[in-house]
Design an enzyme around this catalytic site. Structure first.
Site, mmCIF file in Angstrom:
data_model
loop_
_atom_site.group_PDB
_atom_site.id
_atom_site.type_symbol
_atom_site.label_atom_id
_atom_site.label_comp_id
_atom_site.label_asym_id
_atom_site.label_seq_id
_atom_site.Cartn_x
_atom_site.Cartn_y
_atom_site.Cartn_z
ATOM 1 C CB SER A 112 -0.954 -0.047 1.186
ATOM 2 O OG SER A 112 -1.866 1.008 1.116
ATOM 3 C CG HIS A 113 -0.006 3.627 3.235
ATOM 4 N ND1 HIS A 113 -0.934 2.596 3.258
ATOM 5 C CD2 HIS A 113 0.415 3.786 4.497
ATOM 6 C CE1 HIS A 113 -1.068 2.176 4.502
ATOM 7 N NE2 HIS A 113 -0.267 2.873 5.274
ATOM 8 C CG ASP A 276 -2.331 4.136 -1.603
ATOM 9 O OD1 ASP A 276 -3.025 4.063 -2.630
ATOM 10 O OD2 ASP A 276 -2.328 3.253 -0.719
ATOM 11 C CG ASP A 278 -2.468 -0.278 -2.769
ATOM 12 O OD1 ASP A 278 -2.372 0.850 -2.249
ATOM 13 O OD2 ASP A 278 -3.230 -1.145 -2.324
ATOM 14 C CG ASP A 280 -5.861 1.077 -1.497
ATOM 15 O OD1 ASP A 280 -4.948 1.920 -1.313
ATOM 16 O OD2 ASP A 280 -5.946 0.021 -0.844
ATOM 17 N NE ARG A 281 -4.124 4.207 2.887
ATOM 18 C CZ ARG A 281 -3.674 4.316 4.117
ATOM 19 N NH1 ARG A 281 -3.131 5.441 4.518
ATOM 20 N NH2 ARG A 281 -3.762 3.303 4.953
ATOM 21 C CE LYS A 375 -7.578 1.903 1.555
ATOM 22 N NZ LYS A 375 -7.541 1.102 2.784
HETATM 23 C C1 G1P Z 1 -4.666 1.650 8.247
HETATM 24 C C2 G1P Z 1 -5.855 2.582 8.260
HETATM 25 C C3 G1P Z 1 -7.100 1.819 7.885
HETATM 26 C C4 G1P Z 1 -6.905 1.134 6.530
HETATM 27 C C5 G1P Z 1 -5.643 0.286 6.567
HETATM 28 C C6 G1P Z 1 -5.333 -0.304 5.202
HETATM 29 O O1 G1P Z 1 -4.854 0.617 9.181
HETATM 30 O O2 G1P Z 1 -6.022 3.178 9.527
HETATM 31 O O3 G1P Z 1 -8.181 2.711 7.844
HETATM 32 O O4 G1P Z 1 -7.992 0.323 6.221
HETATM 33 O O5 G1P Z 1 -4.536 1.086 6.970
HETATM 34 O O6 G1P Z 1 -5.124 0.685 4.246
HETATM 35 P P1 G1P Z 1 -4.195 0.644 10.637
HETATM 36 O O7 G1P Z 1 -2.706 0.829 10.451
HETATM 37 O O8 G1P Z 1 -4.771 1.835 11.351
HETATM 38 O O9 G1P Z 1 -4.582 -0.661 11.236
HETATM 39 ZN ZN ZN Z 2 -3.218 1.424 -0.443
#
Ligand code: G1P
Ligand code: ZN
Length: 542
Positions: A112-113, A276, A278, A280-281, A375
């Site tokens: 992801s990010h 981000d 991948d 999705d954000r 998302k």
């Molecule tokens: C974080 C975000 C959550 C999101 C997840 C995956 O998780 O807070 O909303 O769904 O990344 O992108 P967390 O690190 O808080 O468990």
């Molecule tokens: Zn992501």
């Protein structure tokens, strides 16, 4: 030839909020990725001859694991693999492919990010046939299997040319390399009023989209510049790079600072956005105004009917518990259902599948709808653009009008990253012990109305998820939430979510941290953040 390779289990392959996430060197240990992928296959039933979608966000080690996954899918009896050209598929695009082609499931390679590169993060996630993340029942089975696995199956074949679109075969399994963008772009074109957005761009509306050298570059180029006619150069950092060009591909005010500064300048474009690693954000910034993800969810829900794909209105809205209550006020006004779920997109799957909700969102820059089961960053950007094209008002005017109608939910999240794990656990359990004492206690002008450890009862499958975050609710709609992150890869991350509801329009112009100052102080007073973590300030404020 199909090989059966003996292996020894690793004990740390527990999938978190979004699959298995570790540093690249962990994944590079002998058989590490193979063990996990075999554990996924061993936890599934009935995929023989079926289709598997495979793709990733292009980060370091993506191409290597794609080869492994394809060869293992062949050896385990899948009939077909669909893979994005170059191994590229954004998370929402992968979700769409699974749904569109009726695939059995998909393997998405992403962290992801989180940053990418030889010493940074990598991840493997399994999505099921509805296109969404595997439910806990499956991820628990994968973890259990990974602890006892003693062999895996892999085709002893040459690497597949994943840069060549078309069909190849491995051990009788078809590998189809597809353009990663076309199907997704076509879906967006069905949902949104492209002619109206095109006219807006042709009329001089200026957009800037920062792909952060991550996966959305090719998608944003095709959709914004090619199909919608935004001027060339509107999409920045559009080449996906294995290390994201050294960027931290997290579209928040810290890591997308340059975009924020551009949008606050006198000659700012009309609309700025980012996604981000991948895809999705999303980050949404109008000229002179950052739109918090919680406000964005509420605004998109209130205006979604302006887009063709949502012209019939919404069935309901869902938000993760820590997301602000702004969307609740919209659901109230529309007279539709509102669902509060634990953090993590997987909790929206049942509600979407059951047709109870159309739009979902999280405060962590995630917004999406029933078009896929993840998302979707670009989807949020396009819905915003569709709304702007129809309303012909600026972002700031639309946001202010929304606050005037519904009131403003001042909102901020304070993260304390890489905190000592015992200290973080101690803080949460001490809060848990105090829950019964807190109601009716006052802190300055604030009176606690309710305090609990959030538990979710899924209205569709009736499963219960407990210990999803400590909520302290104050009279008048203010709130503090404490929870520990489930996605970090080192130490613990304490997240403190702070919210204040302000109905008075004349008080909608206060700087956010100032508007929340009393609650921020109360959060420390109640939880002893400074004392327990040794931190005098959060590492990231969003
Ligand atoms: C974080 C975000 C959550 C999101 C997840 C995956 O998780 O807070 O909303 O769904 O990344 O992108 P967390 O690190 O808080 O468990
Ligand atoms: Zn992501």
């Amino acid at each position: 030839m199909i090989k059966t390779v003996s292996t020894k289990p690793y004990d740390d392959q527990k999938p978190g909020t979004s699959g298995l996430r570790k540093k690249v060197p962990v994944f590079q240990q002998p058989n590490y990725a193979e063990n996990f992928i075999q554990s996924i296959f061993d936890s599934l039933e009935g995929f023989s001859g079926q289709t598997l979608v495979i793709g990733g966000d292009g980060r370091y080690y993506n191409r290597e694991v794609i080869q492994i996954a394809i060869k293992m899918a062949a050896a385990n009896g899948f009939g077909q693999v669909l893979v994005g050209r170059g191994g590229i598929l954004s998370t929402p695009a992968a979700s769409h492919l699974i749904r569109k082609y009726g695939a059995f499931g998909g393997i998405i390679l992403s962290a992801s990010h989180n940053p990418g590169g030889p010493t940074e993060d990598f991840g493997i996630k399994y999505n099921v046939g509805n296109g969404g993340p595997a439910p806990e029942k499956i991820t628990d089975a994968i973890f259990a299997r990974s602890k006892v696995i003693d062999s895996y199956k892999i085709a002893d074949a040459a690497d597949i040319n994943i840069d060549l679109e078309g069909t190849q075969t491995v051990e009788g399994m078809t590998v189809t390399v597809v353009d990663p963008v076309t199907d997704y772009a076509d879906l967006m074109e069905q949902l949104f009023d492209f002619p109206a957005i095109r006219r807006m761009f042709a009329g001089g509306f200026r957009v800037v989209f920062d792909a952060m050298s991550a996966v959305t570059g090719p998608y944003a180029k095709e959709i914004l510049e090619n199909r919608l006619g935004a001027p060339k150069g509107s999409v920045l950092n559009f080449m996906p790079l294995p290390d994201f060009g050294g960027h931290h591909p997290d579209p928040n005010l810290v890591y997308a600072r340059a975009l924020y500064d551009t949008m606050m300048a006198d000659d700012a474009p009309d609309f700025g956005a980012a996604s981000d690693g991948d895809g999705d954000r999303n980050l949404i910034i109008g000229r002179g105004i950052f739109v918090t993800p919680s406000d964005s969810l509420a605004l998109l829900a209130a205006n979604a009917h302006l887009a063709p794909g949502y012209s019939k209105g919404l069935a309901g809205i869902a938000r993760s518990m820590p997301t602000s209550g702004a969307a609740d006020r919209v659901a109230d006004k529309l007279g539709i259902g509102m669902y509060e779920t634990p953090t993590g997109w997987k909790f929206f799957g049942n509600l979407l599948d059951a047709g109870k909700v159309t739009i979902c969102g999280e405060e962590s820059a995630g917004t999406g709808s029933d078009h896929v089961r993840e998302k979707d960053g670009l989807w949020a950007v396009l819905l915003w653009l569709n709304i702007l094209a129809v309303r012909k008002e600026s972002v700031i005017d639309i946001v202010r009008a929304h606050w005037a109608t519904y009131g403003r939910n001042y909102y901020s999240r304070h993260d304390y990253e890489e905190v000592d794990t015992d200290a973080a656990n101690g803080l949460i359990s001490a809060l848990r012990d105090r829950l019964a004492d807190l109601p009716s206690k006052t802190f300055g002008a604030l009176t606690v109305e309710k305090a609990d450890d959030f538990a979710y009862h899924d209205p569709v499958d009736h499963s219960v998820s407990e210990h999803q975050g400590i909520r302290i609710l104050f009279a008048g709609g203010s709130r503090i939430v404490f929870r520990l992150s489930g996605t970090g890869t080192s130490g613990a991350t304490l997240r403190v979510y702070i919210e204040r509801f302000e109905p008075d329009t004349s008080r909608h112009d206060i700087e956010t941290q100032k508007a929340l100052a009393d609650l921020i102080a109360v959060a420390d007073e109640i939880a002893g953040i400074k004392g327990r973590t040794g931190r005098s300030a959060p590492s990231v404020i969003t």
